[in-house]
Enzyme design. Structure first.
Site, PDB file in Angstrom:
ATOM      1  N   PHE A  11       0.832  -1.211   0.000  1.00  0.00           N
ATOM      2  CA  PHE A  11       0.000   0.000   0.000  1.00  0.00           C
ATOM      3  C   PHE A  11       0.869   1.264   0.000  1.00  0.00           C
ATOM      4  O   PHE A  11       0.579   2.235  -0.694  1.00  0.00           O
ATOM      5  CB  PHE A  11      -0.931   0.022   1.222  1.00  0.00           C
ATOM      6  CG  PHE A  11      -2.259  -0.638   0.982  1.00  0.00           C
ATOM      7  CD1 PHE A  11      -2.331  -1.972   0.592  1.00  0.00           C
ATOM      8  CD2 PHE A  11      -3.445   0.062   1.152  1.00  0.00           C
ATOM      9  CE1 PHE A  11      -3.549  -2.588   0.371  1.00  0.00           C
ATOM     10  CE2 PHE A  11      -4.679  -0.550   0.927  1.00  0.00           C
ATOM     11  CZ  PHE A  11      -4.727  -1.871   0.539  1.00  0.00           C
TER      12      PHE A  11
ATOM     13  N   CYS B  11      13.117  -3.199   0.838  1.00  0.00           N
ATOM     14  CA  CYS B  11      11.882  -3.952   1.083  1.00  0.00           C
ATOM     15  C   CYS B  11      10.721  -3.733   0.114  1.00  0.00           C
ATOM     16  O   CYS B  11      10.034  -4.704  -0.206  1.00  0.00           O
ATOM     17  CB  CYS B  11      11.413  -3.700   2.506  1.00  0.00           C
ATOM     18  SG  CYS B  11      12.578  -4.407   3.680  1.00  0.00           S
TER      19      CYS B  11
ATOM     20  N   ARG C  86      13.956  14.941  -6.350  1.00  0.00           N
ATOM     21  CA  ARG C  86      13.203  14.903  -5.086  1.00  0.00           C
ATOM     22  C   ARG C  86      12.358  16.154  -4.856  1.00  0.00           C
ATOM     23  O   ARG C  86      11.710  16.263  -3.812  1.00  0.00           O
ATOM     24  CB  ARG C  86      14.173  14.739  -3.910  1.00  0.00           C
ATOM     25  CG  ARG C  86      14.922  13.416  -3.910  1.00  0.00           C
ATOM     26  CD  ARG C  86      13.983  12.286  -3.586  1.00  0.00           C
ATOM     27  NE  ARG C  86      14.687  11.014  -3.566  1.00  0.00           N
ATOM     28  CZ  ARG C  86      14.158   9.906  -3.070  1.00  0.00           C
ATOM     29  NH1 ARG C  86      12.940   9.907  -2.564  1.00  0.00           N
ATOM     30  NH2 ARG C  86      14.827   8.783  -3.093  1.00  0.00           N
TER      31      ARG C  86
END
Ligand code: NAD
Ligand code: UGA
Length: 458
Positions: free
Chosen positions: A225, A275, A432
């Site tokens: 999510f 991850c 960024r």
């Protein structure tokens, strides 16, 4: 005073080290040991130069190390004496055999299960801290119970939700702690034991308990999510660049809807970290395994958009700089996958650096914490790379700057000085959106943000 409980963590990495440091800090009544197969890592944890950079961590380690926190190499002894064993080893994406490139590689995980059986002679609670596919607890139970050894084992799932860069605060003040257990008398008792550990500092209402499969799946789904939000905003940033809309304005407008919320809507060169991608691929693999092709395709698109965003960035640099980078010097501001960490695992900067080198550019890399890892990531790739700690120095003689990491220090540099030292026309690609673009344009830079109109002097 003897310790009440002996807690062991197998795996002294980004999760094992900080998590155990905080448990030791908050539970002086328990002895906390951390072991690893890598003795160098353990000696770094025992030194003044910790193996990972995490704000606030070294102070805690100094406070508790030798009091009730011990970094050790005697894995067998650690297992023997432990009441509770956290398993926090790496579970990377498999790069061989069935499921290569998608499934989780559980070899380190299984090794620990076998070590635990070998050295256990008293009841143990085994806690899955690593992120694992749903049903891994079942495999762990089967392995530890398969020996003739009649030791009692209970397996719990207690996924970790910390973010790097804010790990200490995330551990000290977690949004929630999730504990999944088997719904047997013994499983529920083990669960209560772990709840009591966390209750030393986490309010009870934030400690949630579920069945073990929900807990395992929640971790994969939570990361999916979060990553999906980044890919969503990044996909819209591509459309902004075609339509003169501004992604910051769009994100603010979307995020002010309290149902959506304003966090995790910063468009970027792409998400990185060890991850997000691995956990989504793991989820995709699970879905395909269960025949849920549409669900798998849906989540896989989150990774595809992330790849697309990084490729888009490279095309933008190439197009803007007259379709050739050959012989040009390009300075990467930041190499870590996010600010406030030295971790570069899956950092978009790795992909960008390699692509720039393929175009025969020379790259200069600057980062306040990640240069050591950057060197390791790019070892043997190409010799056209300089590593320079001071960003002002790094940019000198360059044709362009590409911001890869949102380090605060880049916001307050002397960009006039930097501009004066660069080859003209000078370019800034802000991956960024952290810089003051109007000011940079005034100084003379050609400015290319993410999801906003470019500002050029041509
Ligand atoms: P890491 O690579 O930094 O650390 C893992 C450590 O385990 C290594 O030091 C390795 O040497 C050690 N190890 C491997 N096999 C071992 C064995 N058999 N015995 C003893 N030690 C062994 O990994 P990490 O980033 O700490 O991640 C660990 C797990 O936590 C992963 O499943 C990851 O998905 C999950 N996780 C990571 C984060 C994060 O921010 N990094 C956050 C939440 C969850
Ligand atoms: C993430 C999750 O946030 C943690 O809850 C989880 O425990 C952890 O993964 C894990 O399982 O390893 P982390 O990867 O440390 O934590 O860092 P994040 O803050 O989530 O950032 C991930 C990536 O997304 C970074 O590259 C970051 O720069 C990028 N990002 C994040 C964006 O590009 N835009 C955003 O708005 C937010």
């Amino acid at each position: 005073m003897p310790f009440e409980k002996k807690i062991l963590c197998i795996g002294a990495g980004y999760v094992g080290g900080p998590t155990m440091a905080v448990i030791a800090q908050k539970c002086p009544q328990h002895k906390v040991s951390v072991v690893d197969i890598n003795p160098e890592r353990i000696s770094e944890w025992n030194s003044d130069d910790l193996p990972i950079y995490e704000p606030g961590l070294s102070e805690i380690v100094k406070e508790v190390r030798g009091r009730n926190l011990f970094f050790r190499t005697d894995i067998g002894e650690g297992i023997k004496e432990a009441d509770i064993i956290f398993v926090s080893v790496n579970t990377p994406t498999k790069d061989y055999g069935v499921g290569a490139g998608k499934a989780a590689d559980l070899q380190y995980w299984e090794q620990t299960a076998r070590q635990i059986v070998e050295f256990s002679h008293s009841p143990k609670i085994i806690v899955e801290k690593s992120t694992v596919p749903v049903k891994t607890a079942q495999a762990m139970e089967r392995i530890v119970r398969s020996e003739s050894n009649d030791t009692k084992f209970d397996v719990l799932s207690n996924p970790e939700f910390l973010s790097e860069g804010t790990a200490v605060n995330d551990l000290q003040n977690p949004d929630r702690v999730l504990i999944g257990s088997m719904e047997t008398e013994s499983g529920l008792k083990a669960r209560d034991t772990l709840v009591e550990i966390y209750a030393n500092w986490v309010p009870r209402e934030r400690i949630i308990t579920t069945n073990i499969w929900s807990s395992e799946l929640s971790k994969l789904a939570a990361n999916a999510f979060l990553a999906q939000r980044v890919s969503s905003i990044n996909s819209i940033s591509a459309l902004c660049e075609k339509t003169d809309a501004d992604i910051t304005e769009v994100a603010t407008a979307i995020g002010m809807d309290s149902r959506v919320g304003d966090k995790f809507l910063n468009a970027s060169v792409g998400f990185g970290g060890s991850c997000f991608q691995k956990d989504i691929l793991n989820l995709v693999y699970l879905c395909r395994y269960y025949g849920l092709e549409e669900v798998a395709d849906y989540w896989e698109s989150v990774v595809r958009i992330n790849q697309y965003q990084q490729e888009r960035f490279i095309f933008k640099v190439l197009n803007a700089m007259f379709n050739t980078l050959s012989g040009k010097r390009i300075c990467l501001f930041g190499f870590a996958f996010k600010a406030n960490t030295g971790d570069t695992r899956e950092s978009p900067a790795i992909f960008i650096a390699k692509k720039l080198l393929e175009e025969n550019a020379t790259i200069v890399i600057t980062d306040p914490e990640a240069l050591r890892n950057a060197r390791a990531d790019l070892e043997g790739v190409n010799s056209n790379i300089d590593y320079i700690e001071d960003p002002h120095e790094a940019a000198r003689g360059c044709h362009a700057i590409a911001v890869m990491t949102e380090w605060d220090l880049y916001r307050s540099l002397d960009f006039k000085r930097i501009y004066d030292g660069m080859v003209k026309p000078a370019f800034i690609f802000d991956g960024r959106n952290i810089l003051n673009h109007a000011e940079l344009f005034e100084i003379g830079f050609n400015v290319f943000p993410i999801g906003k109109p470019a500002m050029t002097h041509f």
